[in-house]
Design an enzyme around this catalytic site. Structure first.
Site, mmCIF file in Angstrom:
data_model
loop_
_atom_site.group_PDB
_atom_site.id
_atom_site.type_symbol
_atom_site.label_atom_id
_atom_site.label_comp_id
_atom_site.label_asym_id
_atom_site.label_seq_id
_atom_site.Cartn_x
_atom_site.Cartn_y
_atom_site.Cartn_z
ATOM 1 C CB VAL A 188 -0.976 0.029 1.199
ATOM 2 C CG1 VAL A 188 -2.000 -1.086 1.078
ATOM 3 C CG2 VAL A 188 -0.233 -0.023 2.528
ATOM 4 C CB SER A 204 -5.376 1.619 16.641
ATOM 5 O OG SER A 204 -5.020 1.017 17.874
ATOM 6 C CE1 TYR A 210 -0.686 -0.245 14.564
ATOM 7 C CE2 TYR A 210 -1.572 0.458 16.685
ATOM 8 C CZ TYR A 210 -1.706 -0.253 15.506
ATOM 9 O OH TYR A 210 -2.853 -0.977 15.269
ATOM 10 C CE LYS A 256 -3.616 1.425 12.968
ATOM 11 N NZ LYS A 256 -4.316 0.989 11.730
ATOM 12 C CB SER A 280 -5.143 -11.313 16.217
ATOM 13 O OG SER A 280 -4.133 -10.546 16.845
#
Length: 247
Positions: free
Chosen positions: A63, A142, A155, A159, A190
């Site tokens: 991406v 997130s 991160y 986000k 997960s």
């Protein structure tokens, strides 16, 4: 009538986890899906499990490359004749403390999450404007983008940026009938989250009023809502799927 009857969706990071759960939910509700992912083997297996080329096609995509993202939209148009829904879900983690994080770890996470989402919104919006039939864009943020997490300055920043990007794009695209919304998951069960140290898992669980981790299907249900006409008067929103954590 299925909620997404005959609609065509592109889902990045769709080979596994939350992305695959969203793809499965969309297919169950009548959509045709293009899955984008960097893991070619998992990608093809996922497409086959969803029903094969009549309903699901896997296209390798990084991406961070605008050309490869455009390839997803071209595949949707060539295979299913339209692009109605985009889910920007692809993501990675490169966790480290502020002191030990490398520049490459920071740049890579920002590129995949923030630039990757921008590539998706920008490319999909161009196609949707040309079609003149509106559309729905859903970006995965997130809880880390709301509160910040230790060891995740990269991160958390990315986000949080996705939330601002979603709101700005929603304002720009509303008059074209294109809705842009975001989902902010919390602790979702997960392989990655279950591999964390027990002490870290227990700490996170203690912060959740509902007393349990979420399931990928619970995020997929919210994505379905935002992709469908059930949310026809919603744009620029951020829906938290967190069990009440840090509400």
């Amino acid at each position: 009538m299925p909620l997404l009857n005959k609609r065509a969706a592109v889902i990045t990071g769709g080979a596994q986890g939350i992305g695959y759960a969203i793809a499965r939910r969309f297919v169950d509700e009548g959509a045709k899906v293009i899955l984008g992912d960097v893991d070619s083997t998992s990608l093809q297996n996922a497409a086959e499990r969803l029903g094969g080329p009549e309903v699901a096609l896997g296209v390798r995509c990084d991406v961070t490359s605008p050309d490869e993202v455009q390839g997803l939209f071209a595949a949707a148009l060539d295979t299913f004749g339209a692009l109605d829904i985009l889910v920007n879900n692809a993501g990675i983690t490169r966790d480290a403390t502020l002191r030990t994080m490398t520049e490459d770890q920071f740049d890579r996470v920002m590129a995949v999450h923030l630039k990757g989402t921008w590539n998706g919104i920008r490319g999909a919006a161009a196609v949707m404007r040309e079609q003149k039939s509106g559309g729905a864009i859903i970006n995965l943020s997130s809880l880390s983008g709301k509160v910040g997490m230790i060891g995740q300055t990269n991160y958390s920043a990315a986000k949080a940026g996705i939330i601002g990007m979603s709101k700005a794009a929603a304002k720009e695209l509303a008059h074209h009938g294109i809705r842009v919304n975001a989902i902010a998951p919390g602790l979702i069960r997960s392989a990655m989250t279950e591999a964390m140290p027990q002490r870290a898992w227990d700490q996170k669980m203690s912060e959740i009023p509902m007393g349990r981790a979420g399931e990928p299907d619970e995020v997929a249900d919210v994505a379905l809502f935002l992709a469908s006409d059930l949310s026809s008067y919603m744009t620029g929103t951020v829906l938290e799927v967190t069990g009440g954590r840090f509400m």
